[in-house]
Design an enzyme around this catalytic site. Sequence first.
Site, mmCIF file in Angstrom:
data_model
loop_
_atom_site.group_PDB
_atom_site.id
_atom_site.type_symbol
_atom_site.label_atom_id
_atom_site.label_comp_id
_atom_site.label_asym_id
_atom_site.label_seq_id
_atom_site.Cartn_x
_atom_site.Cartn_y
_atom_site.Cartn_z
ATOM 1 N N ASP A 113 0.811 -1.245 0.000
ATOM 2 C CA ASP A 113 0.000 0.000 0.000
ATOM 3 C C ASP A 113 0.833 1.279 0.000
ATOM 4 O O ASP A 113 0.561 2.201 -0.748
ATOM 5 C CB ASP A 113 -0.875 0.152 1.255
ATOM 6 C CG ASP A 113 -1.564 -1.092 1.688
ATOM 7 O OD1 ASP A 113 -1.176 -2.186 1.274
ATOM 8 O OD2 ASP A 113 -2.505 -0.952 2.473
ATOM 9 N N ALA A 205 11.687 -5.976 2.810
ATOM 10 C CA ALA A 205 11.157 -5.992 4.180
ATOM 11 C C ALA A 205 11.230 -7.395 4.793
ATOM 12 O O ALA A 205 11.553 -7.555 5.971
ATOM 13 C CB ALA A 205 9.709 -5.501 4.181
ATOM 14 N N LYS A 246 10.473 -5.374 9.996
ATOM 15 C CA LYS A 246 10.131 -6.785 9.787
ATOM 16 C C LYS A 246 11.414 -7.610 9.981
ATOM 17 O O LYS A 246 11.794 -7.904 11.099
ATOM 18 C CB LYS A 246 9.533 -7.004 8.392
ATOM 19 C CG LYS A 246 8.111 -6.486 8.239
ATOM 20 C CD LYS A 246 8.043 -5.009 7.991
ATOM 21 C CE LYS A 246 6.667 -4.532 7.592
ATOM 22 N NZ LYS A 246 6.588 -3.080 7.501
HETATM 23 N N1 F0G Z 1 6.930 -2.754 2.083
HETATM 24 C C1 F0G Z 1 6.278 -3.824 2.561
HETATM 25 C C2 F0G Z 1 6.314 -5.119 1.794
HETATM 26 C C3 F0G Z 1 5.563 -3.751 3.777
HETATM 27 O O1 F0G Z 1 4.918 -4.820 4.228
HETATM 28 C C4 F0G Z 1 5.551 -2.516 4.479
HETATM 29 C C5 F0G Z 1 4.819 -2.377 5.750
HETATM 30 C C6 F0G Z 1 6.242 -1.419 3.935
HETATM 31 C C7 F0G Z 1 6.928 -1.577 2.730
HETATM 32 C C8 F0G Z 1 6.248 -0.063 4.604
HETATM 33 O O2 F0G Z 1 7.072 -0.088 5.704
HETATM 34 O O3 F0G Z 1 5.570 0.354 7.670
HETATM 35 O O4 F0G Z 1 8.067 0.558 7.842
HETATM 36 O O5 F0G Z 1 6.767 2.243 6.582
HETATM 37 N N2 F0G Z 1 3.991 -3.229 6.183
HETATM 38 C C9 F0G Z 1 3.276 -3.236 7.438
HETATM 39 C C10 F0G Z 1 2.256 -4.349 7.458
HETATM 40 C C11 F0G Z 1 2.728 -1.923 7.865
HETATM 41 O O6 F0G Z 1 1.473 -4.420 8.441
HETATM 42 O O7 F0G Z 1 2.241 -5.179 6.543
HETATM 43 P P1 F0G Z 1 6.840 0.819 7.016
#
Ligand code: F0G
Length: 451
Positions: A113, A205, A246
């Site tokens: 997103d 991530a 992560k």
């Molecule tokens: N890319 C991926 C694949 C992610 O899953 C996330 C965040 C981000 C980028 C953005 O990173 O939150 O550090 O700014 N995923 C979280 C989730 C929020 O709940 O899947 P961030």
Amino acid sequence: MVESIRRTTRREREQLIAAAGWNLFDLKAEDVTIDLLTDSGTGAMSQEQWASMMRGDESYAGSRSFGRLQESVRDVFGFEHVLPVHQGRAAEHLYFGMLLEEGGIVVSNGHFDTTRAHVEITGTEAIDLPCRENSDPRTLAPFKGNIDLERLGLLLSGPDGMRVRALVMTLTNNTGGGQPVSMANLAAASRMAREHGIPVVLDIARFAENSWFVKEREQGWATKSVAEIALATMAHGDVALMSAKKDGLVNIGGLVLTRDALLHERLGQRSIVFEGFPTYGGLAGRDIDALATGLREVLDEQYLSYRVGQVAHMADRIEAAGVPTLRPAGGHAVYVDAGSLLSHIPPSQFPAQALGCALYVEGGVRGVEIGSNMMGRDPITGENRHPDIELLRLAVPRRTYTHTQLETVADALAGIALRPEKVSGLDMTYEAPVLRHFTAKFRPLTTARKH
Ligand code: F0G
């Protein structure tokens, strides 16, 4: 560290979810027994990481902690240049904000997103080309996070090919169910992009979980260590963006990794405006030091086997209770097919949101809706958008819960599956114009309408 968990009664939970307007984001964390809202920044740090916190060097420029981060990055990823940032979306902001301008295209196996938002905010089109197996929730294909190479080839060599500004490979593919990407698929996609002079951006991530799946599932990689596989993965990227919350095993942090000194310098200048001096980038020295340690620790294969196994175990228990999930289980989360379980609730009444609330009432568990609530409205027609599958994601924090605790999640879902018709649909009573799922309010419809 350990933390006590408060237990609540069903009666209390019924009152708490009503007071929160049937929005799980509005619950207090202390009122949640098992919190599977996200795996981002919610894991436990190790004793070595806490020792790193203690020795964090808070110098404004050129700290020893930054030096340790550089060493870890070079050893684990093989990228020459590193910019720390405060989290993943800050990395996206620095890089895409500089690279993109109106009229371009970014193509991906699946934009997360925030990645999509940072691409679209520049007037660039974000196109997802997930592989065919990804659209069938029941197929047990090993690499459902792959990009569709055929469609990628058609895009790159077609009339819109000239507009493509980047290929983004998300490892693992969070939007597509936490599914891994194979080394062969990554290599082929990367080769195609590079032949067209298009930079390959890796969203790393969950790089360690992806590498673990390659070792487990892809022919030719079983005898390699996860550390070797991670290095081989990175060789296919020109730039890597990381939410370190992560697989960095830290509570806050992100990275921008590059091979090109000039690009690194330009991004560093942007960092000074938006994040901070390039050797700390919006983080405290202690956070950077803990990350330098976490990047090495996450490659521990005993840990990875336990973690990925724990998620798969929970998914199997949920399936055994007759609750359909997206198969196979993802690396970091189980995605429950709420639309199938609650087939009496039409998409217009938010079945996955309703299941999330019912699971909280049943077992004090918090997940997150990935369905019609999150999809929001079409910006042009204003109509509600509905996804192909209404999902409830149960993301597992790292090194936090025991198998037994996760079994109670499956048991709570089993309780709902005995009488799914008791769960009623929801009527949305408030919504914000953007990213409405964080703050929307609902009211239960006492009798679920049949359709
Ligand atoms: N890319 C991926 C694949 C992610 O899953 C996330 C965040 C981000 C980028 C953005 O990173 O939150 O550090 O700014 N995923 C979280 C989730 C929020 O709940 O899947 P961030």
